[in-house]
Each structure stands twice: as C-alpha cells, then as structure tokens.
Scaffold this motif. Structure first.
Motif, PDB file in Angstrom:
ATOM      1  N   LEU A  41       0.818  -1.211   0.000  1.00 32.69           N
ATOM      2  CA  LEU A  41       0.000   0.000   0.000  1.00 32.69           C
ATOM      3  C   LEU A  41       0.853   1.262   0.000  1.00 32.69           C
ATOM      4  O   LEU A  41       0.520   2.254  -0.665  1.00 32.69           O
ATOM      5  N   TRP A  61       3.225   8.252  -6.586  1.00 34.81           N
ATOM      6  CA  TRP A  61       2.121   7.350  -6.912  1.00 34.81           C
ATOM      7  C   TRP A  61       2.408   6.604  -8.217  1.00 34.81           C
ATOM      8  O   TRP A  61       1.830   6.880  -9.261  1.00 34.81           O
ATOM      9  N   GLY A  64       0.012   0.606  -9.101  1.00 33.62           N
ATOM     10  CA  GLY A  64      -1.397   0.289  -8.911  1.00 33.62           C
ATOM     11  C   GLY A  64      -2.322   1.481  -9.003  1.00 33.62           C
ATOM     12  O   GLY A  64      -3.325   1.543  -8.294  1.00 33.62           O
ATOM     13  N   ARG A 111      -8.175  -2.799  -1.331  1.00 27.06           N
ATOM     14  CA  ARG A 111      -7.449  -1.783  -0.563  1.00 27.06           C
ATOM     15  C   ARG A 111      -6.785  -0.808  -1.536  1.00 27.06           C
ATOM     16  O   ARG A 111      -6.249  -1.214  -2.570  1.00 27.06           O
ATOM     17  N   HIS A 112      -6.819   0.461  -1.198  1.00 23.54           N
ATOM     18  CA  HIS A 112      -6.163   1.466  -2.035  1.00 23.54           C
ATOM     19  C   HIS A 112      -5.991   2.737  -1.228  1.00 23.54           C
ATOM     20  O   HIS A 112      -6.491   2.862  -0.090  1.00 23.54           O
ATOM     21  N   GLU A 153     -10.493   0.775   2.300  1.00 23.15           N
ATOM     22  CA  GLU A 153     -10.694  -0.641   2.004  1.00 23.15           C
ATOM     23  C   GLU A 153     -12.171  -0.997   2.111  1.00 23.15           C
ATOM     24  O   GLU A 153     -12.937  -0.334   2.820  1.00 23.15           O
ATOM     25  N   LEU A 240      -7.692   5.627  -7.899  1.00 21.93           N
ATOM     26  CA  LEU A 240      -7.363   4.695  -6.837  1.00 21.93           C
ATOM     27  C   LEU A 240      -5.854   4.459  -6.921  1.00 21.93           C
ATOM     28  O   LEU A 240      -5.335   4.118  -7.988  1.00 21.93           O
ATOM     29  N   THR A 243      -3.535   0.253  -5.639  1.00 21.31           N
ATOM     30  CA  THR A 243      -4.665  -0.674  -5.567  1.00 21.31           C
ATOM     31  C   THR A 243      -4.178  -2.118  -5.512  1.00 21.31           C
ATOM     32  O   THR A 243      -3.354  -2.540  -6.324  1.00 21.31           O
ATOM     33  N   HIS A 244      -4.685  -2.863  -4.561  1.00 20.27           N
ATOM     34  CA  HIS A 244      -4.381  -4.289  -4.487  1.00 20.27           C
ATOM     35  C   HIS A 244      -5.546  -5.002  -3.817  1.00 20.27           C
ATOM     36  O   HIS A 244      -6.424  -4.374  -3.215  1.00 20.27           O
TER      37      HIS A 244
END
Length: 645
Positions: A41, A61, A64, A111-112, A153, A240, A243-244
């Motif tokens: 994250l 950033w 993701g 989650r992001h 999340e 986002l 993101t994962h």
C-alpha cells in the motif's frame, strides 16, 4: 474511512452483525498478512531523503494507479500487461481455487489510497487566508504544502455458487471531504481536501474440472467527467492509488500460479492477470489467501522480523537507508518532518533506535538448526555417510548460487517491509560441504548437521540481507546482534576440496590460484566484457544472442521472460565462484539505455539457450568450463533471482 463487508452484492455496515454466512477463517488471515499488504500500500509513498524538495518525491504514486478511463485512454486503449507501474483504469486478477466443502464462500478485500491535498494557508490581516507553500509558526515548526493519502478498504463476501451464474458487481466509493486544522498562534491553518473516487468490483467464477474453479476479480475506476487532457496531478485526485486485492474464503484453497501442481499447469498458464499479479500470501503449504498486487512478489512474501518499521522503499536495505537517514543534516530533517507525518515517524524511529536493534539490521541467519542428541551420538559410520553426502554436495554446487526473494526488502520490502524485496546472497555451498567433508574423520556433530541442514528459501519482503554461513554451525543463533565472524571462517581457503569432475578441473585450479575475493588482486585478469563461458558446448559472451530459459524454481519476474531472446553484455563471477551472464532483452526499447548505464538482467548459464556464439573479442579469453558443469549441477533447494531490476 473503511467500508463494511458486502454480502451477496449488497454493502453492509461493519457492525459485527450475523450475516447468515458461515465463519470465514480467511478474514483472520487477512489481518495476519497486514504488514505485507501495508508494505504494498505504501511502497514508494515517500522516498529517501523524505523531503518535499527531493526530485524523486515530486513525481509520486507509481504503483497500482487506476485513473478515470477517459483520461488514461485519451491517446488510445491501454496495453494489457502484468506491470502494475503502467497507467490503467482497471486491474484484472484471475486465480485458481479448489473447493474443499459445499457452500463455499469467497471473500475479497479491496485496498487502495485516496490522495488528498494538504494546503497550508496563512492568516491575513483581514481575517481571511491565502495559500502558501510553507509557513513557520511561532513555536518554530514549519508546515509545508504537500500531497498526502488516506487508506481505504472494502470487503465483499459472496457464495461461490452465485459467481457461477453471471457474477456479481459491487460499487465502491470514497467520498469527497475537507478537514481544517488551525495552526498555533492564529498563524494560519492546514486544509486537507479530497475529491470523490468511485469504482466497481466485479467477481465471476467458472468451473474448470471437478472441484477446480477459476476466479476472476476486476476492479475498475468508475469516475466520469474528468477532462481527458487534465494534468496528471488533477487526474490523481480521482484515482485509486496502490490498488491491491486480498482474496480468501471459507471452504476454498488457492493454487499457486508461480509453481502450480502438474495437473493444473495448463489452467494456471491460461489465467490472465492485467496490471497486477496474484501470489499465495499465507504460510506454506496451504493457500487460503491470495494477495494480488501491482508489485510482483514471490509466493508467501514475508516482512523480516528484524525490520523495525516501514521505509516505503522495498528495493533498498534497512541498514543502508537507516545509515543514510542518520546522516541527514538538521535542516534536512526539519524539512522531512514538515513534509509528511510518515517521514517524521521514520526520523523518530531512526533517531531513537537502540544499538541492538540497529545491529540486527546487518544480517540474519535463516537456515540454522539446533544439534540434536541423535546427531551428537552419531556412530562413525553415520559420520562417514554424512561426509560422503557433503562431498557430493560440494561437487554438485561448485558453481551454483542461490538468491531468494524477499525480495528486497520489499515490500516494510517488501518491505523494510515495504513492498520491495530482499535478496539473499549466494550460498557458498562448495566451501560448506568441503569443510564438512574435511571434518568427517573426527565424526563431529557439525559434519552430520552440514549434510542434512537445508537452505532456507524463505521469501522475505524486507530490507535486511540474509546471510547463510558457509561453515557448519552447532546451534541456532539466539535473538540479538549477531557475533562477529572472521571472513576467513566463512570463505575457507585451506580446506580440502571434494573431488570434481574432469571438465571442472581447470576452473577449480584457477580458483585455487586466485586470491580470495576480499584480498588484493582477486579481480586481476577478469574481463567481463571479453570473457566467455561454455553453454551446451557453445562459447557465449559479450555480443552472443541467447534465449532465456528460467528454471522452474525461478521467481515470477524471471518466469515472465521465459522464451524471450536477449543479447549478452558481460560475464560475471561472484564471490562463490559462480558465473552469471548480464543480458538485455532484444525487444526492450530501452535496451541501449540499460547498456549505457549498466542496468542488466542476470541469468545463470544453465538458464540460457545459445542462439549465436560470442563475437570474437580483440583479445580472446579462455572460456570458463565451470559454467558448463553448473548447467547439470543445480539442486531443487537452490533458488534464483535476476538482478538489475
């Protein structure tokens, strides 16, 4: 804010209410792997030297990032690939699972990060406020305008049977907001603003054979109305970030896509993963949880226990970053503290780190096992057998090296953890085995231990290097700083070498004549750009064209390159006597740039298929026969990781 679970496509507040679904053990496992997930994250969130003025912290950033579709496709459709650093508007995860009981459920946690603008405003004489880049209050504290991020999340829980008939699509939303923080002495205020971010998560499943299913999770940015030619900073506010996805369930078990069982190899190969890649995230061998991340990780990534906290850079080593942070000037530290609360937390941790904690960052031994009573009382025959096994190991590992992913790090590392990766240095297996063989006549416990102690291919997502000793050790290392070990003990030069095959004799003789790596003259006569190595009887060196054939035990990053063609740039020898070839990919548009500043991919000779022999150098060099033996002397316990990423 965090969203509550979604049951059968309906968002529900997380109040602990009875949803009517069976208890899901994967939810607890989600919490257990939070350190690794947080490393992903916050990977690259803020890089050393953690200051706003640093160039590397002006373009942030990178992993993701799911932008609004109309913005990211302003110049054409995105090109699907596994790279999570490529701009996209969606992520697609496909993985395999086995159903272990009827009524199985699937749980997905998205989650992001949601970016927010931290704007410092100075109070004016008229009672108003004006934006400023920085502001120093009467107490001496500096406040800087900078971008931050808020973790988000949401969870989705759906019966697997529902996903077989049309699937389920769930909307996800991170609301817009504004927070105002007054500064002391009425000097001004800090205003944090967030813009609305909307997305959707679609789940589908298909039955493949019997109890095996393919699960597809697709996350897409659903923001409309953004100007396609808007600046990237503006688009990021509707994106986002990092993101994962965590995927688990009740009554299901996931299959590794990196090392699938033989009966599911074709099904695993058919899975399409775009802008993300799923790995088993729990402890082996079971697979109840998958982490699908924009950073390529090995199965079962871990955060090294020696890492005291996240440094947001899994590609670095905790010790190095800690030392560098200690060397920041007072002015640089003041700027870092004013840049972001996470930077301030890193400085506080480094400034107050106890010596024993810092000492543990220097390295850790993962492969020691205590001596048992049985091994202490081993009869001479057993000791002789162990010595023979050690001798055989010395022969088979003469030119072998092992580099296991933490990776770096990596990422917290991976990460320090951060989502980076940690690399385990090559193991001097030949030295260890030959030492054990020499000690065999005395039938010492160490000799039998050396023959039976396996290497530790544990994946470490961290920044602390893992050091494997090359001499037998009688007991497991106790917690705390590792005692000093004389390098001569780790790299013995007087030990009796085990017998080697005839084709390796010249290399063994050359190694015996060459000074050990830490002594002056160890590199004399080595010429990476002109040396060659025999691969399947073909002389391969600088200028040779080869096809990449990573071993099955290679990590995911190498497996993605299987079958690609490349050009050899140089031949390198490591401190254990193993040979590695530096290559650049033929179809990499940046290959010339990589060659210019020396950023290569590294493979062992046994992972290459010659296509063309080496270009004759001005001064011919003698091939290294030991590399040919390495092709046939690797063991399943050895793992490999290409460098230069």
């Amino acid at each position: 804010m965090a969203y509550g679970p979604v049951e059968s496509g309906t968002v529900c507040p997380d109040t602990g209410m009875d949803t009517g679904l069976a208890p899901d053990p994967s939810r607890g496992v989600f919490e257990q792997i939070t350190a690794v997930a947080d490393a992903v994250l916050y990977e690259g969130y803020l890089l050393y030297p953690y200051r706003r003025s640093s160039t590397k912290n002006r373009v942030r950033w990178q992993f993701g990032v799911l932008f609004p579709r109309q913005w990211v496709e302003a110049d054409g459709p995105v090109v699907p690939g596994v790279s999570g650093s490529a701009d996209s508007w969606y992520q697609r995860t496909e993985c395999l699972l086995r159903v272990r009981r009827p009524g199985a459920n699937v749980r997905v946690r998205l989650r992001h990060l949601q970016t927010q603008r931290k704007q410092v405003e100075e109070a004016g004489p008229d009672g108003g406020h004006r934006p400023v880049a920085s502001l120093r209050t009467d107490d001496g504290t500096v406040h800087l305008t900078f971008d931050e991020a808020v973790p988000r999340e949401t969870e989705i829980v759906v019966p697997l049977a529902d996903l077989l008939h049309g699937g389920s699509t769930v909307p996800v939303e991170a609301a817009a907001g504004e927070d105002i923080e007054p500064l002391p002495g009425l000097a001004g205020r800090v205003v944090r603003r967030r813009e609305e971010v909307r997305a959707s998560v679609t789940l589908r499943a298909e039955r493949l054979v019997d109890d095996v299913f393919r699960l597809r999770v697709r996350t897409a940015n659903a923001v409309d109305g953004l100007e396609p030619r808007a600046p990237r900073d503006e688009a990021l506010r509707r994106a986002l970030v990092a993101t994962h996805t965590l995927i688990g369930g009740d009554g299901v078990e996931f299959v590794s896509l990196i090392d699938p069982p033989a009966d599911l190899a074709d099904e695993a190969r058919a899975c399409r993963n775009e802008f993300t890649f799923p790995v088993l995230a729990d402890e082996p061998p079971a697979g109840p949880v998958v982490l699908s991340a924009p950073i390529i990780l090995p199965d079962h990534p871990q955060v090294a226990p020696e890492s005291p906290g996240d440094l947001h850079d899994a590609a670095e080593i905790d010790e190095i970053l800690t030392l560098r942070t200690m060397l920041l000037t007072d002015e640089e530290k003041r700027e870092a503290r004013a840049t972001d609360p996470r930077a301030a937390a890193i400085l506080d941790r480094v400034d107050t780190m106890p010596p024993e904690v810092f000492a543990r960052l220097h390295g850790a031994v993962r492969s020691l096992t205590p001596v048992t009573a049985a091994s202490e009382a081993a009869p001479p025959a057993a000791a002789a057998s162990a010595a023979a096994a050690a001798s055989e190991a010395a022969t088979s590992a003469a030119a072998a090296s092992a580099v296991t992913p933490p990776a770096a790090a990596a990422p917290g590392a991976a990460t320090s953890a951060a989502a980076g990766r940690a690399v385990t240095p090559p193991v001097n297996a030949a030295s260890a085995a030959s030492t054990a063989a020499t000690a065999a006549p005395e039938a010492t416990p160490a000799a039998s231990t050396a023959a039976t102690t396996p290497s530790a291919p544990a994946a470490v997502l961290s920044t602390t290097p893992v050091t494997t000793p090359s001499t037998p050790v009688a007991a497991a290392q106790a917690p705390g700083p590792a005692p000093y070990t004389d390098p001569a003990a780790l790299f013995p030069v007087a030990a009796t070498l085990a017998p080697t095959p005839p084709f390796a004799a010249p290399a063994a003789a050359a190694a015996a004549e060459r000074p050990v790596w830490w002594q002056e003259g160890a590199d004399d006569g080595l010429s990476p750009t002109t040396e060659t190595v025999l691969v399947d009887g073909v002389s391969v060196g600088g200028g040779s064209r080869v096809r990449l054939r990573p071993r099955r035990s290679a990590d995911a990053q190498d497996m993605f390159l299987a079958g690609r063609t490349a050009e050899v740039a140089a031949v390198f020898h490591d401190v254990d006597g193993s040979v590695h070839l530096a290559v650049t990919l033929d179809d990499d548009p940046a290959s010339e740039l990589h060659t210019w500043y020396g950023r290569f991919l590294y493979f062992r000779p046994d992972e290459l298929e010659p296509l063309e022999p080496a270009t004759p150098p001005d001064e011919p060099s003698k091939p290294a026969p030991a590399a040919a033996s390495a092709r046939h002397s690797t063991t399943d316990s050895e793992t490999h990781r290409s460098g230069g990423r």
